[in-house]
Design a protein around this motif. Sequence first.
Motif, mmCIF file in Angstrom:
data_model
loop_
_atom_site.group_PDB
_atom_site.id
_atom_site.type_symbol
_atom_site.label_atom_id
_atom_site.label_comp_id
_atom_site.label_asym_id
_atom_site.label_seq_id
_atom_site.Cartn_x
_atom_site.Cartn_y
_atom_site.Cartn_z
ATOM 1 N N GLY A 122 0.662 -1.252 0.220
ATOM 2 C CA GLY A 122 0.125 -0.103 0.024
ATOM 3 C C GLY A 122 0.928 1.228 0.016
ATOM 4 N N ASP A 124 1.027 3.345 3.199
ATOM 5 C CA ASP A 124 0.907 4.043 4.470
ATOM 6 C C ASP A 124 1.793 3.373 5.293
ATOM 7 O OD1 ASP A 124 -0.536 1.888 4.764
ATOM 8 O OD2 ASP A 124 -2.327 2.587 5.439
ATOM 9 N N GLY A 127 0.976 -0.365 5.690
ATOM 10 C CA GLY A 127 1.455 -1.317 4.734
ATOM 11 C C GLY A 127 3.065 -1.492 4.951
ATOM 12 N N ASN A 268 -5.903 -2.708 3.055
ATOM 13 C CA ASN A 268 -4.721 -2.175 3.252
ATOM 14 C C ASN A 268 -3.808 -3.117 4.466
ATOM 15 O OD1 ASN A 268 -4.916 -1.514 6.212
ATOM 16 N ND2 ASN A 268 -6.654 -0.399 5.197
#
Length: 275
Positions: A122, A124, A127, A268
């Motif tokens: 992902g 962020d 992730g 996520n």
Amino acid sequence: MSQELRLRILSGIVMAIVVLSATWVGGFAFRLLAAAIALLVYYEWSTITRFAPADRIGGWIAVAIIAGAVLLDRIGLGVALLAAFTLAGMFRTALSAGSQGWLPGGILYAGLTGLSLAAIRGDDAAGLAAMLFVFALVWATDILAYFVGRAIGGPKLAPRISPGKTWSGAVGGTISAVIAGCAVALLLTDASPIWIVPAAFILSVASQAGDLFESFIKRRFGVKDSSRLIPGHGGVMDRVDGLVVACFAAFVLMAARALMAGGSFDMNGGMLLGL
């Protein structure tokens, strides 16, 4: 130190720098890495299994389109395309006398590789933690399974597929993976061990299954390495076999949590860690 060993070490260092740098940066950089791995995995799969040139081209088109969805961060679309192309490949296989399903298998294996890697990382911090969690447990599984298996020995895990692997190594690798996974997760997040322990166990078992699966493919077609793309290491599949299937399992866990939470593939990496 032999020249081959030096080459292997140098290649390993370069691979580690590229993978960990892309993982740290995330976003498009990591999606580009995931898409490239998917394409290279398909290249090696189609080369090893030697299916018809026309089918190989069709598979290239399918995997390239899925890789495009990965680059554009359209995971849900990629999953839909993967399902459609895999079904089309199965239909094509059913119409081809003597075909054993290597075309749809290659599309599924390569396409899911790119999609699962991108979905886990992902964009962020969750992730990043999830991807490092997967790396840690896969590497711990691989390394400790080897050393524990050599130290203890005992009954073989799958002698017809990979004669060197033992049950003691498999158990040792799994235990070490749970410890490594918990250490990374607890260090980087506030995830609960109640979720992390079973997740690490499942992914470690999946990693070992992936290793055995690639060994089966190579033994089935009488090849030693999946290719010679990586100096001193063989092919991409040789290096990511356990990681790929562990990521498949992680993707399934994330998808299940996403569907239960919102009924979509809006997932996520935090879902893997129970966040």
